[in-house]
Design an enzyme around this catalytic site. Structure first.
Site, PDB file in Angstrom:
ATOM      1  N   ASP A  31       0.816  -1.212   0.000  1.00  0.00           N
ATOM      2  CA  ASP A  31       0.000   0.000   0.000  1.00  0.00           C
ATOM      3  C   ASP A  31       0.853   1.267   0.000  1.00  0.00           C
ATOM      4  OD1 ASP A  31      -2.351   1.384   0.001  1.00  0.00           O
ATOM      5  OD2 ASP A  31      -2.894   0.955   2.069  1.00  0.00           O
ATOM      6  N   ASP A  32       0.518   2.203  -0.886  1.00  0.00           N
ATOM      7  CA  ASP A  32       1.190   3.514  -0.963  1.00  0.00           C
ATOM      8  C   ASP A  32       2.665   3.407  -1.355  1.00  0.00           C
ATOM      9  OD1 ASP A  32      -1.213   4.540  -0.150  1.00  0.00           O
ATOM     10  OD2 ASP A  32      -0.464   5.552   1.642  1.00  0.00           O
ATOM     11  N   CYS A  52      -6.479   4.582  -3.330  1.00  0.00           N
ATOM     12  CA  CYS A  52      -6.644   3.131  -3.173  1.00  0.00           C
ATOM     13  C   CYS A  52      -7.847   2.513  -3.884  1.00  0.00           C
ATOM     14  CB  CYS A  52      -6.732   2.784  -1.686  1.00  0.00           C
ATOM     15  SG  CYS A  52      -5.226   3.124  -0.768  1.00  0.00           S
ATOM     16  N   HIS A 112     -10.120  -2.218  -1.385  1.00  0.00           N
ATOM     17  CA  HIS A 112      -9.978  -1.090  -0.471  1.00  0.00           C
ATOM     18  C   HIS A 112     -10.446  -1.470   0.932  1.00  0.00           C
ATOM     19  CE1 HIS A 112      -9.426   2.875   0.913  1.00  0.00           C
ATOM     20  NE2 HIS A 112     -10.694   3.119   1.112  1.00  0.00           N
ATOM     21  N   ASP A 148      -0.060   0.319  -5.333  1.00  0.00           N
ATOM     22  CA  ASP A 148      -1.329   0.755  -5.935  1.00  0.00           C
ATOM     23  C   ASP A 148      -1.281   2.188  -6.450  1.00  0.00           C
ATOM     24  OD1 ASP A 148      -1.197   1.667  -3.298  1.00  0.00           O
ATOM     25  OD2 ASP A 148      -3.298   1.296  -2.854  1.00  0.00           O
ATOM     26  N   HIS A 149      -0.339   2.979  -5.978  1.00  0.00           N
ATOM     27  CA  HIS A 149      -0.108   4.355  -6.445  1.00  0.00           C
ATOM     28  C   HIS A 149       1.108   4.874  -5.709  1.00  0.00           C
ATOM     29  CE1 HIS A 149      -1.930   5.179  -2.600  1.00  0.00           C
ATOM     30  NE2 HIS A 149      -3.043   4.568  -2.998  1.00  0.00           N
TER      31      HIS A 149
END
Length: 524
Positions: A39-40, A78, A132, A347-348
């Site tokens: 994540d992130d 997300c 999410h 995810d980003h």
């Protein structure tokens, strides 16, 4: 007669054995899949050229697989990003545009990647954040929401793994704050637990924090799955380096905060429209940050806090790296590694002071570019890298092709297997992303949708007013253009430069034509 009978029994035994071996071999031809979300995670990894990051295990995974150096998320937040990549569809098709949108409510008949693999004989298992938070989507999995036993308390079932601290003082404070928040509004992000300090560095074993405990459960689950002949698809979603930056002290100790460089692009891009930036409301939830202003204001984070946050992000990345190494070692120990696909992705991205901001939620490449690394059985060109453009929406069709199962004809991404075989071949001409800027977080209080196209040379963005009820764009309100070669940090919007008139017209045409016209030529 006995000889004759013995001869036939022997032949029959050989035939049966051969058939059994063939059947087992057929079952084994489908590789297992471990789908690792971090994540992130921006490309803060050694293999991506970050000289500060201590990530030996992910770097080793890359050395045994393929690293994609130009991968783009379809949305830099997300829920929309994950809905897109897990369905193989782009945001305007999923109609998941911001955190509150739930793909299963919008289209109950949606078929996700694990659902699709299940149709082809895969057992599907989920640990952690794949969709999410908190949305394990039980429809997608045979085993939808495996959690370490100590986190199965009734009051924690809607709580995210990112929200746990070691400090009892913090835990007590969280509970008190949550009670107050739920009285004001009963349905909240992370079930109201997302309060507390923005970092923690407890001197504890890796397994004491949630991601470490989850890795131990993943290992036990893999050992169980190894005893069966059924191929499996495991979704394993790590919560770090999402805020808060909580990781064992030894990972903080890997870094000297004074030697971690601050952002090379600390200002909002010159000439940027007034609605390009998010308000940083995510960071504002944490202790000591409720005073921070909007990036498009006079606000500036001081150096001490900037260094602490950046230190925490790097420590969190190194923590996840160690857990990935632990997982891979276990796969080798139990004999699953050779026949397992491992794909690791973010995810980003995430701004660490870039553009005067902390967080994601923009159309800038610091938020759109992500790591994507894959290793699979009998892979060609191990250790190679490609700088050709790929997108997260490409993962669904690619994994189908690797597994030898039919690629759904509605996929809006492209399998990148030909690129693995020839990393330097010509590939996609562009990547497409977008972001829905909501009124409560935009600098001017209005609603917009920004559409982004990245080519190797330029990044072009168009902003429109947005009708959230109909899901349609209205008036064009702003444009941005960045020179990716000469200004990779996107410091100056050059949309007004007259000498680029033809470039702007070409990019606008390509953006309007969309992803279908940017697909690679697969005939070579």
């Amino acid at each position: 007669m006995k000889k004759y009978l013995f001869f036939h029994i022997s032949i029959l035994t050989i035939i049966i054995s051969s058939c059994t071996c063939y059947a087992q071999e057929k079952k084994k031809t489908k590789p297992n899949i471990i789908f690792i979300s971090v994540d992130d995670l921006r490309p803060t990894l050694g293999v991506y050229g970050d000289t500060i990051a201590v990530t030996p295990n992910i770097d080793q995974l890359a050395a045994e697989g393929m690293t994609f150096r130009q991968t783009f998320s379809q949305v830099a937040v997300c829920a929309p990003s994950r809905a897109s990549l897990m369905t193989g569809l782009r945001p305007d098709s999923t109609r998941v545009w911001h955190l509150g949108d739930k793909f299963r409510e919008i289209n109950p008949n949606t078929v996700t990647m694990p659902q699709y693999f299940s149709k082809f004989g895969y057992k599907t298992v989920n640990l952690g954040k794949i969709f999410h938070n908190y949305m394990p989507d039980s429809v997608s999995w045979d085993e939808p929401d495996l959690r370490p036993s100590k986190y199965l308390k009734k009051d924690w079932l809607n709580r995210d793994g990112e929200t746990f601290y070691i400090s009892e003082e913090v835990n007590n404070s969280q509970a008190v704050k949550r009670d107050s928040l739920l009285k004001l509004r009963p349905i909240r992000y992370a079930d109201g637990w997302n309060t507390g300090p923005a970092w923690e560095a407890a001197d504890v074993h890796d397994t004491i924090y949630y991601d470490g405990a989850q890795t131990e459960l993943a290992k036990k689950t893999l050992s169980r799955l190894a005893k069966t002949e059924t191929p499996f698809y495991m979704g394993l979603g790590y919560f770090r380096p999402h805020l808060p930056f909580t990781a064992p002290k030894k990972y903080w100790d890997l870094y000297d905060a004074q030697k971690i460089p601050l952002a090379a692009n600390p200002n909002v891009p010159q000439n940027a429209p007034g609605h390009t930036m998010n308000s940083m409301y995510e960071l504002r939830h944490y202790d000591g940050f409720n005073d921070i202003g909007h990036p498009q204001s006079d606000f500036k984070m001081n150096e001490e806090r900037s260094r602490k946050l950046k230190h925490g992000y790097y420590a969190s990345v190194s923590y996840v790296d160690a857990l990935v190494g632990n997982l891979v070692a276990h796969l080798k120990e139990i004999g699953l590694y050779d026949n397992t696909v491992i794909i690791l992705w973010g995810d980003h991205g995430w701004k660490l002071g870039d553009h005067n901001s902390w967080g994601k939620m923009t159309n800038y490449n610091i938020d759109l570019q992500v790591p994507m690394i894959i290793r699979y059985p009998n892979q060609e060109n191990r250790g190679a890298q490609t700088f050709e453009i790929t997108e997260l929406v490409d993962m669904f069709p690619s994994l189908c092709e690797i597994a030898g199962i039919e690629v759904p004809n509605y996929m809006q991404g492209t399998s990148f297997l030909p690129l693995i075989k020839d990393p330097k071949r010509s590939w996609k001409s562009a990547a497409f992303s977008q972001f829905h800027r909501r009124p409560k977080v935009s600098a001017d209080g209005n609603r917009y949708m920004g559409y982004s196209i990245n080519t190797k040379e330029y990044h072009y963005i168009e902003w429109y007013t947005w009708n959230t009820k109909t899901g349609t764009r209205g008036e064009l309100t702003g444009k941005e253009l960045y020179d990716r070669k000469n200004d990779p940090n996107e410091t100056v919007n050059i949309i007004a430069e007259h000498k680029l008139t033809e470039v702007k017209a070409s990019l606008a045409k390509k953006l309007e034509a969309g992803w279908r016209k940017a697909k690679p030529n697969l005939i070579k």
